[in-house]
Every structure is written in C-alpha cells, then in structure tokens.
Scaffold this motif. Structure first.
Motif, short mmCIF file in Angstrom:
data_model
loop_
_atom_site.label_atom_id
_atom_site.label_comp_id
_atom_site.label_asym_id
_atom_site.label_seq_id
_atom_site.Cartn_x
_atom_site.Cartn_y
_atom_site.Cartn_z
N VAL A 1 12.89 -14.98 -1.85
CA VAL A 1 12.41 -14.92 -3.14
C VAL A 1 12.99 -13.71 -3.84
N GLN A 2 13.53 -14.11 -5.08
CA GLN A 2 14.25 -12.76 -5.91
C GLN A 2 12.87 -12.29 -7.00
N GLU A 3 12.13 -13.42 -7.40
CA GLU A 3 11.27 -13.10 -8.64
C GLU A 3 9.74 -13.26 -8.28
N PHE A 4 9.18 -12.37 -9.09
CA PHE A 4 7.62 -12.40 -8.75
C PHE A 4 6.99 -12.45 -10.09
N ASP A 5 5.72 -12.81 -10.03
CA ASP A 5 4.89 -13.14 -11.22
C ASP A 5 4.37 -11.82 -11.82
N SER A 6 4.29 -10.71 -10.69
CA SER A 6 3.37 -9.49 -11.16
C SER A 6 3.55 -8.58 -10.10
N LEU A 7 3.34 -7.38 -10.00
CA LEU A 7 2.90 -6.56 -8.94
C LEU A 7 2.11 -6.95 -7.73
N ARG A 8 0.89 -7.62 -8.38
CA ARG A 8 -0.05 -8.17 -7.58
C ARG A 8 0.54 -9.19 -6.63
N SER A 9 1.46 -10.13 -7.20
CA SER A 9 2.07 -11.18 -6.28
C SER A 9 3.13 -10.59 -5.21
N ALA B 1 -5.15 -3.50 -16.17
CA ALA B 1 -3.97 -3.89 -16.17
C ALA B 1 -2.93 -3.00 -16.88
N ASP B 2 -3.51 -2.38 -18.02
CA ASP B 2 -2.69 -1.43 -18.79
C ASP B 2 -2.57 -0.01 -18.09
N GLN B 3 -3.21 0.33 -16.87
CA GLN B 3 -2.85 1.28 -16.10
C GLN B 3 -2.34 1.07 -14.77
N ILE B 4 -1.79 0.04 -14.46
CA ILE B 4 -1.35 -0.18 -13.28
C ILE B 4 -0.11 0.70 -12.70
N TYR B 5 0.49 1.57 -13.74
CA TYR B 5 1.25 2.64 -13.48
C TYR B 5 0.59 3.59 -12.39
N TYR B 6 -0.49 3.76 -12.27
CA TYR B 6 -1.18 4.57 -11.47
C TYR B 6 -0.92 4.30 -9.88
N LEU B 7 -1.06 2.94 -9.70
CA LEU B 7 -0.47 2.58 -8.26
C LEU B 7 0.86 2.91 -8.18
N ASP B 8 1.70 2.54 -9.02
CA ASP B 8 3.10 2.62 -8.99
C ASP B 8 3.48 4.12 -8.70
N ALA C 1 -0.82 -2.57 2.45
CA ALA C 1 -0.72 -3.50 1.61
C ALA C 1 -2.04 -4.08 1.19
N ARG C 2 -3.04 -4.06 2.06
CA ARG C 2 -4.38 -4.32 1.82
C ARG C 2 -4.89 -3.41 0.68
N ARG C 3 -4.74 -2.07 0.97
CA ARG C 3 -5.23 -0.97 0.03
C ARG C 3 -4.58 -1.12 -1.43
N CYS C 4 -3.28 -1.54 -1.45
CA CYS C 4 -2.82 -1.48 -2.61
C CYS C 4 -3.13 -2.69 -3.54
N LEU C 5 -3.53 -4.21 -2.92
CA LEU C 5 -4.10 -5.16 -3.46
C LEU C 5 -5.63 -4.73 -3.95
N GLU C 6 -6.27 -4.07 -3.20
CA GLU C 6 -7.66 -3.54 -3.58
C GLU C 6 -7.57 -2.74 -4.75
N LEU C 7 -6.64 -1.71 -4.89
CA LEU C 7 -6.34 -0.83 -5.84
C LEU C 7 -6.01 -1.69 -7.34
N ILE C 8 -5.15 -2.59 -6.90
CA ILE C 8 -4.55 -3.55 -8.15
C ILE C 8 -5.82 -4.14 -8.84
N ASP C 9 -6.60 -4.61 -7.95
CA ASP C 9 -7.92 -5.34 -8.48
C ASP C 9 -8.82 -4.38 -9.07
N GLN C 10 -8.73 -3.17 -8.87
CA GLN C 10 -9.81 -2.10 -9.55
C GLN C 10 -9.15 -1.45 -10.71
N ILE C 11 -8.01 -1.44 -10.73
CA ILE C 11 -7.25 -0.77 -12.11
C ILE C 11 -6.98 -1.84 -13.14
#
Length: 178
Positions: free
Chosen positions: A86-94, A155-162, A143-153
């Motif tokens: 797969v080359q395309e994803f819906d979001s960083l979460r996906s 959407a307009d601050q997802i750059y933090y995880l990046d 991977a789990r920690r990144c998903l946890e952070l995505i759920d806590q951040i």
C-alpha cells in the motif's frame, strides 16, 4: 548420501524453510516502511518520513542478518519476492495502525521460527532469534506509544509527534521523558 548432507549444513530443512519465510517477511516490512516514508514525505511529515526511512533500512538489515546466517551455515537462502504494498494512507494514525499490525505479524512469525527451532533441537538458531524477540518488543512499544500519543494530541498539533520521531533511537526512548 545423508552423511554428505549433514556435512553441508546442520540446519534442518524445516528451520531453513521458516528462516527463508522470515527473510521475506522482513523484506516486506522494509518495503512497507519505505512506502510509509514516501507518504509522510508527500504529506509534510518530514521527521516521520526520516523515521520510516530508517525503519525500512533496519528491516532490510534484519533480513540480511538471517540471509547471511543461512549462507554461513551452508544452508540455502533464497532471494524473496516482494509483493506490492500500500502506498497511500488516510492519516498519520492509519500509518501507525499499519505499523503495529505489521510488527505484530513479525512477532508472531519470529515466535513460529523459535517453535520450529525447538522442535528440531536447533539451539544455535534459537539463540540467534532471541535478538529478534528483543527487537520486536521495542518495535511494538514504539508503534503503540505513537498511537497513544496520536489519540492524545489535538489534530492541529500532530506535528509534535512528527518532531518526536526525529529523535527515536533504540538505545534511549524519546517517549520516556514525558
């Protein structure tokens, strides 16, 4: 003839088979991570892209470690075919959901390799696979920690995880400081 075969390799055919399957899975993981890196690059997640480029290379190194092991033991290592990914994803979460699914698949496969090693009394290969077990604990944790952070951040601050992904190493976990 059996004596000549025994001189060629101490690795029994079932172990050789599962190691070649593991090589393919590691190469598929490398290809998937490369696709994720490309998606992140196209969507402005520069640090995540860098993280996934490193992950892609690391997965290739995992495959090569097994490939060389088989060759060094006189067994046959096969160059695996890699299916399209797969080359395309819906979001960083996906993307990270896909990462976690893939890492769980790899963990299950490594456990299967160890099971075959135990059945075949191949203690040397089982010892090699212990390194992969430790590696998988780390891979799944991140991977789990990144998903946890995505759920806590928000959407307009997802750059933090990046940004955090730019500092991921396996010697020191960047998520522990929070």
């Amino acid at each position: 003839m059996k004596d000549l075969e025994r001189l060629r390799t101490l690795i029994k055919q079932p172990v050789e088979l599962v190691l070649n399957q593991q090589i393919q899975l590691e190469m598929v993981s490398s290809s998937k991570y490369l696709a994720m890196a490309g998606w992140c690059d196209r969507n402005g997640y520069d640090h995540s892209a860098g993280f996934f480029y490193k992950q892609s290379e690391e997965e290739r190194e995992h495959a090569m470690k097994l490939f060389h092991y088989l060759c060094d033991q006189g067994a046959t290592a096969y160059t695996p075919e890699i299916p399209a990914v797969v080359q395309e994803f819906d979001s960083l979460r996906s993307v990270f959901e896909t990462v976690l699914e893939q890492e769980i698949t790899v963990t299950d496969s490594i456990n299967r390799v160890i099971g075959v090693c135990r059945r075949e009394s191949d203690y040397a290969t089982e010892e090699l696979m212990k390194w992969y077990v430790k590696e998988q604990v780390e891979e799944e944790y991140i991977a789990r920690r990144c998903l946890e952070l995505i759920d806590q951040i928000p959407a307009d601050q997802i750059y933090y995880l990046d940004k955090k992904l730019a500092s991921v190493t396996y010697d020191e976990n960047p998520f522990d400081e929070e």
